[in-house]
Design an enzyme around this catalytic site. Structure first.
Site, PDB file in Angstrom:
ATOM      1  CG  ASP A 192      -4.200   8.193 -12.435  1.00 22.33           C
ATOM      2  OD1 ASP A 192      -4.448   7.758 -11.286  1.00 22.33           O
ATOM      3  OD2 ASP A 192      -5.087   8.599 -13.216  1.00 22.33           O
ATOM      4  CG  ASN A 222      -4.105  10.784  -5.884  1.00 22.63           C
ATOM      5  OD1 ASN A 222      -3.243  10.955  -6.736  1.00 22.63           O
ATOM      6  ND2 ASN A 222      -4.690   9.617  -5.691  1.00 22.63           N
ATOM      7  CD  GLU A 282      -4.792   4.332  -2.066  1.00 20.97           C
ATOM      8  OE1 GLU A 282      -5.122   4.671  -0.939  1.00 20.97           O
ATOM      9  OE2 GLU A 282      -5.509   4.511  -3.067  1.00 20.97           O
ATOM     10  CG  ASP A 307      -1.878   1.177   1.205  1.00 21.77           C
ATOM     11  OD1 ASP A 307      -2.915   1.058   0.530  1.00 21.77           O
ATOM     12  OD2 ASP A 307      -1.611   2.194   1.868  1.00 21.77           O
TER      13      ASP A 307
END
Length: 341
Positions: free
Chosen positions: A228, A219, A254, A211
């Site tokens: 991304d 983000n 993610e 993770d």
């Protein structure tokens, strides 16, 4: 219509769906609502079985999982597309085989005919027979030209069928890949697990849950487009540590999962540490501002599959180990032996 619910039934189900979304902390957007409604309705036994197992194992249900369930079970014409792919692949395989056989048979026939006429000439036959042989030779020459043209057409058809079969295989392969990262998706994971356990029912399989640390915050600050790109590059780095026998999977927004058959806990933990260090060394620069972006780190949890649990319980336990790595400060590896300490 797919559902034949009365107004009252639809209203009751809508209320149950709302409670389900609240209980699982899912947003009430169309995909989540559609999958939840299908689950509440109970018509799709396989979908219900997957969700029940996840709930029982306390495995997370997030937008990523719900989207995969939607694509797998509710996307329009999904079963028909799969059947079409199989039938088309079978058809082009037969076409390629038939064209090869036809070309070979025609060539053999002409060779035999040429040989027979040569033998007749060598026997010194009379004029009428020689005239017949000459006519046969003339017809054979025309037939050979026609056969050559046909062979070229068959060769072209064969090449096209092989190309189509290659494209079909690519299309089927794409259905097993996550489009953003290029890693395998959950459908591919389930297919591979079925293969591994069919080959060896008691097979030892290690899982490394990965993770990205504080990625939602990343983000928010830099935008989903840059996020991304970062996610894709981290995925490639994670995948680079997986040998041909292993399977790198994008299991969440993610989150990644590395499945390693025939690997013990110690070896899996060592691989996880190599992955952690490799990602930590990555450096990212904004193409727009040319500024260096913050360092990206990952947390990892390692566990081994146990025969006494189902697969969803195993993934749930792996998620608990990953959570332990986060609770201990992130950017580190935890394994299942630490759960008891």
């Amino acid at each position: 219509m797919k559902y034949q619910d009365s107004l009252q039934q639809a209203s009751d189900k809508a209320a149950q769906v709302k409670l389900f979304l609240q209980r699982t902390n899912l947003a009430a957007h169309p995909i989540n609502y559609a999958v939840s409604y299908e689950y509440i309705s109970g018509y799709n036994s396989e979908l219900c079985h997957i969700i029940e197992h996840k709930l029982l194992a306390k495995a997370p249900l997030d937008d990523f999982v719900m989207a995969e369930l939607y694509i797998r079970f509710l996307a329009p014409a999904n079963p028909q597309q799969e059947q079409l792919l199989q039938e088309a692949s079978s058809m082009v395989s037969r076409m390629a085989a038939y064209s090869d056989v036809a070309a070979e048979q025609l060539d053999n026939y002409i060779q035999q005919l040429d040989s027979s006429m040569l033998q007749i000439k060598n026997l010194g036959a009379d004029t009428p027979l020689l005239n017949i042989v000459n006519q046969l030779q003339h017809s054979t020459t025309e037939f050979r030209l026609s056969q050559q043209q046909m062979q070229q057409q068959l060769l072209l058809a064969n090449q096209q069928s092989h190309q189509l079969r290659h494209e079909l295989e690519q299309l089927k392969q794409q259905r097993l890949l996550d489009p953003l990262t290029g890693l395998y998706n959950r459908l591919a994971m389930q297919n591979q697990l079925d293969i591994w356990f069919s080959e060896q029912p008691g097979r030892r399989i290690a899982a490394i849950a990965v993770d990205l640390d504080h990625f939602s915050r990343f983000n928010l600050e830099y935008g989903n487009t840059i996020g991304d790109v970062i996610l894709s590059k981290v995925a490639r780095k994670v995948s680079s540590y997986v040998q041909n026998s292993g399977l790198p999977v994008r299991s969440g927004g993610e989150e990644f999962l590395i499945l390693l058959p025939d690997v013990d806990l110690r070896s899996a933990s060592e691989i996880a540490e190599q992955v952690r260090r490799g990602v930590e060394k990555l450096r990212f620069v904004s193409s727009r501002t040319k500024k260096t972006l913050p360092k990206v780190t990952i947390s990892l949890g390692v566990s081994l599959y146990q025969q006494t649990e189902n697969w969803y319980q195993f993934l749930g336990r792996t998620a608990e180990v990953l959570l332990l790595a986060k609770q201990r400060g992130r950017n580190q590896v935890a394994n299942e032996t630490m759960l008891a300490t």
